[in-house]
Design a protein around this motif. Structure first.
Motif, PDB file in Angstrom:
ATOM      1  N   SER A 179      53.818  48.405  29.768  1.00 37.42           N
ATOM      2  CA  SER A 179      54.845  47.849  30.642  1.00 37.42           C
ATOM      3  C   SER A 179      54.873  46.339  30.424  1.00 37.42           C
ATOM      4  CB  SER A 179      54.542  48.179  32.112  1.00 37.42           C
ATOM      5  OG  SER A 179      53.326  47.593  32.516  1.00 37.42           O
ATOM      6  N   PRO A 180      55.926  45.657  30.901  1.00 41.31           N
ATOM      7  CA  PRO A 180      55.978  44.195  30.706  1.00 41.31           C
ATOM      8  C   PRO A 180      54.768  43.465  31.280  1.00 41.31           C
ATOM      9  CG  PRO A 180      58.114  45.030  31.395  1.00 41.31           C
ATOM     10  CD  PRO A 180      57.156  46.171  31.528  1.00 41.31           C
ATOM     11  N   GLU A 181      54.296  43.905  32.441  1.00 42.51           N
ATOM     12  CA  GLU A 181      53.108  43.315  33.037  1.00 42.51           C
ATOM     13  C   GLU A 181      51.893  44.179  32.715  1.00 42.51           C
ATOM     14  OE1 GLU A 181      52.898  40.394  34.664  1.00 42.51           O
ATOM     15  OE2 GLU A 181      55.001  40.151  34.081  1.00 42.51           O
ATOM     16  N   PRO A 182      50.707  43.592  32.681  1.00 39.79           N
ATOM     17  CA  PRO A 182      49.517  44.404  32.398  1.00 39.79           C
ATOM     18  C   PRO A 182      49.388  45.574  33.370  1.00 39.79           C
ATOM     19  CG  PRO A 182      48.971  42.073  32.294  1.00 39.79           C
ATOM     20  CD  PRO A 182      50.368  42.158  32.832  1.00 39.79           C
ATOM     21  N   HIS A 183      49.170  46.752  32.815  1.00 39.85           N
ATOM     22  CA  HIS A 183      48.954  47.931  33.654  1.00 39.85           C
ATOM     23  C   HIS A 183      47.672  47.750  34.467  1.00 39.85           C
ATOM     24  CE1 HIS A 183      48.816  52.156  34.853  1.00 39.85           C
ATOM     25  NE2 HIS A 183      47.543  52.161  34.493  1.00 39.85           N
ATOM     26  N   LYS A 184      47.696  48.156  35.718  1.00 38.51           N
ATOM     27  CA  LYS A 184      46.501  48.056  36.563  1.00 38.51           C
ATOM     28  C   LYS A 184      46.004  49.452  36.913  1.00 38.51           C
ATOM     29  CE  LYS A 184      43.250  46.268  39.057  1.00 38.51           C
ATOM     30  NZ  LYS A 184      42.481  47.541  39.065  1.00 38.51           N
ATOM     31  N   PHE A 185      44.783  49.761  36.462  1.00 31.99           N
ATOM     32  CA  PHE A 185      44.180  51.044  36.810  1.00 31.99           C
ATOM     33  C   PHE A 185      43.657  50.997  38.239  1.00 31.99           C
ATOM     34  CE2 PHE A 185      43.835  51.587  32.184  1.00 31.99           C
ATOM     35  CZ  PHE A 185      44.263  52.907  32.057  1.00 31.99           C
ATOM     36  N   GLY A 186      43.912  52.070  38.976  1.00 33.10           N
ATOM     37  CA  GLY A 186      43.384  52.210  40.318  1.00 33.10           C
ATOM     38  C   GLY A 186      42.232  53.196  40.332  1.00 33.10           C
ATOM     39  N   PRO A 187      41.785  53.588  41.510  1.00 26.40           N
ATOM     40  CA  PRO A 187      40.620  54.467  41.615  1.00 26.40           C
ATOM     41  C   PRO A 187      40.888  55.865  41.084  1.00 26.40           C
ATOM     42  CG  PRO A 187      41.624  54.109  43.766  1.00 26.40           C
ATOM     43  CD  PRO A 187      42.289  53.170  42.832  1.00 26.40           C
ATOM     44  N   PHE A 373      37.027  48.742  23.621  1.00 28.82           N
ATOM     45  CA  PHE A 373      36.736  50.016  22.977  1.00 28.82           C
ATOM     46  C   PHE A 373      37.568  51.134  23.616  1.00 28.82           C
ATOM     47  CE2 PHE A 373      33.114  47.981  21.035  1.00 28.82           C
ATOM     48  CZ  PHE A 373      32.805  48.758  19.936  1.00 28.82           C
ATOM     49  N   GLY A 374      38.051  50.888  24.833  1.00 29.61           N
ATOM     50  CA  GLY A 374      38.931  51.863  25.459  1.00 29.61           C
ATOM     51  C   GLY A 374      38.515  52.338  26.825  1.00 29.61           C
ATOM     52  N   ALA A 375      37.851  51.478  27.609  1.00 35.14           N
ATOM     53  CA  ALA A 375      37.429  51.858  28.955  1.00 35.14           C
ATOM     54  C   ALA A 375      38.562  51.641  29.950  1.00 35.14           C
ATOM     55  CB  ALA A 375      36.204  51.065  29.381  1.00 35.14           C
ATOM     56  N   ASP A 376      38.704  52.573  30.883  1.00 34.44           N
ATOM     57  CA  ASP A 376      39.698  52.468  31.951  1.00 34.44           C
ATOM     58  C   ASP A 376      39.128  51.759  33.173  1.00 34.44           C
ATOM     59  OD1 ASP A 376      41.747  54.800  30.903  1.00 34.44           O
ATOM     60  OD2 ASP A 376      39.662  55.342  30.597  1.00 34.44           O
ATOM     61  N   GLY A 377      37.817  51.761  33.287  1.00 35.02           N
ATOM     62  CA  GLY A 377      37.166  51.155  34.439  1.00 35.02           C
ATOM     63  C   GLY A 377      35.864  50.497  34.046  1.00 35.02           C
ATOM     64  N   VAL A 378      35.360  49.646  34.932  1.00 34.81           N
ATOM     65  CA  VAL A 378      34.110  48.927  34.698  1.00 34.81           C
ATOM     66  C   VAL A 378      33.287  48.964  35.980  1.00 34.81           C
ATOM     67  CG1 VAL A 378      33.042  46.713  34.131  1.00 34.81           C
ATOM     68  CG2 VAL A 378      35.176  47.391  32.995  1.00 34.81           C
ATOM     69  N   ARG A 379      32.044  49.383  35.854  1.00 38.55           N
ATOM     70  CA  ARG A 379      31.103  49.320  36.960  1.00 38.55           C
ATOM     71  C   ARG A 379      30.122  48.195  36.679  1.00 38.55           C
ATOM     72  NH1 ARG A 379      25.197  50.014  37.652  1.00 38.55           N
ATOM     73  NH2 ARG A 379      24.905  50.496  39.836  1.00 38.55           N
ATOM     74  N   GLY A 415      47.999  48.103  21.751  1.00 39.77           N
ATOM     75  CA  GLY A 415      49.176  47.325  22.110  1.00 39.77           C
ATOM     76  C   GLY A 415      49.485  47.275  23.589  1.00 39.77           C
ATOM     77  N   THR A 416      48.725  47.994  24.400  1.00 45.13           N
ATOM     78  CA  THR A 416      48.953  48.015  25.845  1.00 45.13           C
ATOM     79  C   THR A 416      47.986  47.062  26.536  1.00 45.13           C
ATOM     80  OG1 THR A 416      49.771  50.285  25.862  1.00 45.13           O
ATOM     81  CG2 THR A 416      48.873  49.441  27.927  1.00 45.13           C
ATOM     82  N   ARG A 417      48.531  46.133  27.294  1.00 47.40           N
ATOM     83  CA  ARG A 417      47.709  45.206  28.059  1.00 47.40           C
ATOM     84  C   ARG A 417      47.451  45.818  29.427  1.00 47.40           C
ATOM     85  NH1 ARG A 417      50.270  40.774  29.405  1.00 47.40           N
ATOM     86  NH2 ARG A 417      48.496  39.326  29.310  1.00 47.40           N
ATOM     87  N   TYR A 418      46.221  45.676  29.913  1.00 38.54           N
ATOM     88  CA  TYR A 418      45.881  46.307  31.190  1.00 38.54           C
ATOM     89  C   TYR A 418      44.679  45.635  31.810  1.00 38.54           C
ATOM     90  CZ  TYR A 418      41.864  48.699  29.017  1.00 38.54           C
ATOM     91  OH  TYR A 418      40.680  48.976  28.407  1.00 38.54           O
ATOM     92  N   ARG A 419      44.501  45.906  33.092  1.00 32.03           N
ATOM     93  CA  ARG A 419      43.305  45.500  33.822  1.00 32.03           C
ATOM     94  C   ARG A 419      42.594  46.746  34.324  1.00 32.03           C
ATOM     95  NH1 ARG A 419      44.861  42.715  38.515  1.00 32.03           N
ATOM     96  NH2 ARG A 419      42.644  42.346  38.879  1.00 32.03           N
ATOM     97  N   PRO A 420      41.310  46.883  34.018  1.00 27.78           N
ATOM     98  CA  PRO A 420      40.579  48.091  34.419  1.00 27.78           C
ATOM     99  C   PRO A 420      40.362  48.142  35.933  1.00 27.78           C
ATOM    100  CG  PRO A 420      39.415  46.850  32.708  1.00 27.78           C
ATOM    101  CD  PRO A 420      40.485  45.949  33.245  1.00 27.78           C
ATOM    102  N   TRP A 421      40.033  49.338  36.391  1.00 26.46           N
ATOM    103  CA  TRP A 421      39.538  49.522  37.756  1.00 26.46           C
ATOM    104  C   TRP A 421      38.107  49.014  37.803  1.00 26.46           C
ATOM    105  CZ3 TRP A 421      36.731  54.344  39.675  1.00 26.46           C
ATOM    106  CH2 TRP A 421      36.511  54.276  41.051  1.00 26.46           C
TER     107      TRP A 421
END
Length: 789
Positions: A179-187, A373-379, A415-421
């Motif tokens: 998406s135009p803005e970084p995707h934000k992963f939720g819980p 590497f491809g993580a959707d979340g970070v603990r 190519g997808t910018r995002y912020r992990p949960w």
């Protein structure tokens, strides 16, 4: 062609890197922002045109006043094929040096002709080196290396990271999120936490990937699932314990040992890294890549393969959550990082100098590269340990701005910018003595900008002992907190830390013997308990998490075999786990405890006797190995095992750690799993997945309580209301005596009145033919009813 002929120093490119660094330092709004931009170019990187660029942060060279003419990039190339799957090999490396350009605390080098590693081929190795006034060489390793086949204490391999990322097989998953803005992963709905070396018989990332590939194929084909399949299924996310390089053997051998060295070559004795560790003993260096111990092929691509199989899982993608440890470094970090990285000693080893701009920037860059590497979340492990020394106030303060900056990092995959949960383990004011009472477990969730940030909740933190009588009523005040503020907590009682702490409890305490006939049965059922699962998945808000070893009813403990100085002390602290997790039959199995048996501990009783003496002697001698050995040799009757000396004590401790690590592999317990229990736990996970609203805090119509009077048992009741008009009622016998014959649906709970309730889940011990009406509930039994109103 020789290495010296193949490698060409690109002085113009190196000079351009140094000039760009100077410009950034001059023009950036702040030193930290400058170091952030510079950090993007640190480490070893190769572009599409074959230019290999190297950047290092080297303030120690300023400290030592090392002139630029004595600083070089060292390049090492094997003269014969290198097999990363071999246990040992002696390899001759060609060596060449190229100049490095130093600009104050940074050094840069650019070359052409270097061979970059790929999935199929091993590349050239490198390090920065400098020469002192006595013509002695000193090596500076790359903390931002992307491939460390022989661990963080050895030269790095130049790796073609762009190619590795471009070849990933889950591009469709990521591109669908663009998406135009970084995707934000939720819980997520729930989490399966696992330790890769004990999660499959193979003990590697590749082995775990194959396990999920087989599961995916069976799910897609609609095949029936046995308990060994079910324990991996029904989870929305998978969270491995940390996969970064950890400590090495304190007393050797090193995995990279050099001999016959000259300016043009060196012979290296190479050992395949084989340490056992639970993942939290990191050295910070190498945090951007993967622990070679976990790599079957020695290639970091295996981590992307795991992300791919999870993201492509049939039905619904599974997310991947990385567990990162930046709150401390083991003391071994002093061997591989310069002193400017550290802020002084702490209980784990060393604090990090978060307030130093370059350190702060490098740590965040390590995190960015790793999550790519491809993580959707970070603990984030131990967030309460991120501290800095305020000289003015003369006290340590929490670096909450750094925690916020971790959650603000923008990643890019396919190519997808995002912020992990983000999930933070933060028990502040731990380690203060009153932390169990005073910790709110909400500091980060209440102070970070992100409304989706989570924390580990109080029932998930360490020192939970659900096998002791009155545990659940004693924790009732925390459960009440979960109802009101638990929507942003990770919930559940089984994880790597709680299960370990459970095995350290004295069996002389008030044990709930209704959980099983033996200590092993009691411990297993306490952490894989139908009632506790029902409480977590049906009654409580938040995101449930289960630990695979607990769900598989496998053993678990503090597994780390690198210690030399304190190895015997670690064994003494863990010795009590023998009483909880190993019986005579398990010990007698030929495949179990082979190292200890070879040292003379032929039976469990032999080992148990040593484990009885050892903790007491460690304490009374103030951990004097000479005294401990002398006293052990004087016992009557004589102890089993070798003649005790400090060295043989260390050998026994090492054997204990290695044998326990093997014993903890879930492959040993899969054949004895109860299909009824596994099916019930999977049913709970599916129930929760179908009702995402159960994550929310209790509303005004929701009810949670316990049957009163207590009358020798703890029975919780929960009535919850969904947004679609569904009601969910659960009754859960947590511990104690059985109830009298009663009808759960006739309890005086506001909102429970009326008919049309359907019993949808019955814990083991309750017949499938039970629909409603009077029954007797016993310890660990639970029922779940639903109706639409």
């Amino acid at each position: 062609m020789s290495l010296a002929d193949r490698i060409v120093f690109d002085e113009a490119a190196a000079t351009a890197r140094a000039e760009a660094c100077e410009r950034i330092l001059t023009e950036a709004p702040s030193r930290f922002e400058a170091e952030q931009e510079i950090a993007r170019g640190l480490g070893g990187q190769i572009d599409a045109d074959g230019l290999a660029s190297f950047g290092f942060w080297v303030p120690e060279l300023q400290d030592y006043r090392v002139p630029s003419g004595d600083i070089f990039l060292e390049i090492l190339s094997p003269t014969e094929p290198l097999d990363l799957t071999r246990a040992h090999q002696d390899i001759r490396f060609e060596r060449t040096y190229v100049p490095a350009i130093r600009l104050e605390s940074h050094a840069f080098a650019c070359v052409r002709g270097m061979k970059a590693g790929t999935r199929d081929e091993v590349g050239d190795f490198y390090a920065l080196v400098w020469r002192d006034a006595d013509d002695a060489w000193h090596r500076i390793l790359d903390p931002l290396a992307m491939s460390l086949p022989f661990g963080a204490m050895a030269p790095a391999e130049l790796y073609d990271v762009d190619r590795m990322l471009a070849e990933r097989g889950d591009k469709g998953y990521w591109q669908a999120l663009a998406s135009p803005e970084p995707h934000k992963f939720g819980p997520v709905t729930n989490i399966l936490q696992l330790h890769i070396p004990t999660a499959t018989a193979g003990g590697t990332i590749a082995s775990l990937t194959r396990q999920f590939e087989r599961l995916a194929a069976r799910v897609e084909a609609g095949l029936p699932m046995d308990p060994a399949d079910q324990i991996y299924l029904g989870y929305d996310a998978v969270q491995p314990l940390p996969v970064e390089p950890t400590t090495v053997y304190e007393a050797g051998p090193d995995f990279w040992q050099e001999s016959e060295s000259s300016d043009t070559g060196v012979t290296v004795s190479l050992l395949r890294p084989d340490t056992t560790n639970w993942g939290y003993d990191n050295v910070i260096a190498g945090m951007a890549t993967v622990n070679p111990v976990l790599l079957e092929s020695g290639r970091p691509d295996e981590l992307i393969d795991l992300a791919t199989v999870l993201h492509n899982f049939p039905g619904k993608p599974k997310r991947l959550i990385f567990d990162v440890v930046y709150g401390h470094s083991d003391n071994q970090g002093l061997r591989v990082l310069n002193g400017h990285f550290f802020g002084g000693p702490n209980m784990y080893g060393q604090n990090l100098a978060y307030q130093t701009p370059a350190v702060r920037a490098i740590l965040l860059e390590m995190q960015r590269r790793k999550v790519n590497f491809g993580a959707d979340g970070v603990r984030v492990d131990g967030a309460q340990d991120f501290k800095w020394w305020d000289a003015g106030a003369q006290e340590l303060k929490h670096d909450d701005e750094y925690l916020q900056s971790m959650a603000d990092v923008v990643q890019e995959v396919a190519g997808t910018r995002y912020r992990p949960w983000f999930i933070f383990e933060d028990g502040r004011p731990w380690p203060n003595e009153d932390w169990e009472l005073s910790s709110t477990y909400r500091w980060v969730t209440e102070h970070q900008r992100d409304p989706d940030v989570f924390q580990w909740g109080p029932l998930t933190f360490a020192h939970n002992t659900p096998f002791l009588y009155t545990f659940w009523l004693g924790k009732y005040w925390r459960i009440r907190e979960c109802l009101n503020v638990g929507s942003h907590w990770i919930s559940g009682t089984s994880n790597h830390d709680t299960l370990r702490r459970g095995t350290q409890v004295s069996p002389k305490m008030n044990i709930n013997t209704r959980l099983g006939q033996t200590r092993m049965e009691i411990l297993d059922k306490a952490y894989d308990n139908p009632a506790a699962h029902t409480l977590t998945y049906v009654a409580l808000p938040g995101v449930p998490m289960d630990f695979l070893n607990a769900m598989a009813r496998a053993s678990w403990g503090f597994v780390r075999n690198q210690d030399d100085k304190y190895g015997v002390k670690v064994m003494a602290e863990e010795a009590i786990s023998l009483r909880w997790q190993v019986d005579e039959y398990s010990y007698s199995m030929p495949a179990n405890f082979s190292r200890l048996k070879a040292l003379g501990f032929e039976t469990r009783a032999d080992l148990a006797r040593l484990c009885t003496f050892l903790p007491a002697l460690v304490e009374v001698t103030d951990y004097d190995l000479e005294d401990i050995a002398r006293l052990l040799n004087t016992t009557e009757p004589k102890l089993a095992g070798p003649l005790y000396t400090p060295e043989t004590l260390k050998a026994v401790a090492r054997a204990w750690m290695d044998d326990m690590h093997d014993y903890c592999n879930i492959g040993h317990s899969l054949g004895s799993l109860d299909p009824v229990q596994s099916s019930f736990a999977l049913g709970l996970r599916d129930f929760r997945a179908a009702r995402p609203w159960l994550r929310d805090n209790y509303g005004p119509k929701d009810r949670f309580s316990y049957l009163d009077p207590i009358d020798g048992r703890c029975v919780f009741t929960s009535l919850r209301h969904g947004p679609d008009g569904e009601q969910v009622f659960s009754i859960i016998h947590m511990e104690g005596k059985e109830t009298e014959d009663f009808d759960p649906l006739r309890l005086k709970i506001p909102g429970l009145e009326g008919f049309n309730w359907e019993c949808v889940l019955r814990a083991p011990g309750i017949g499938e033919d039970y629909v409603s009406g009077p029954l007797v509930l016993r310890d660990s039994m639970a029922l779940v009813f639903t109706r639409k109103v």
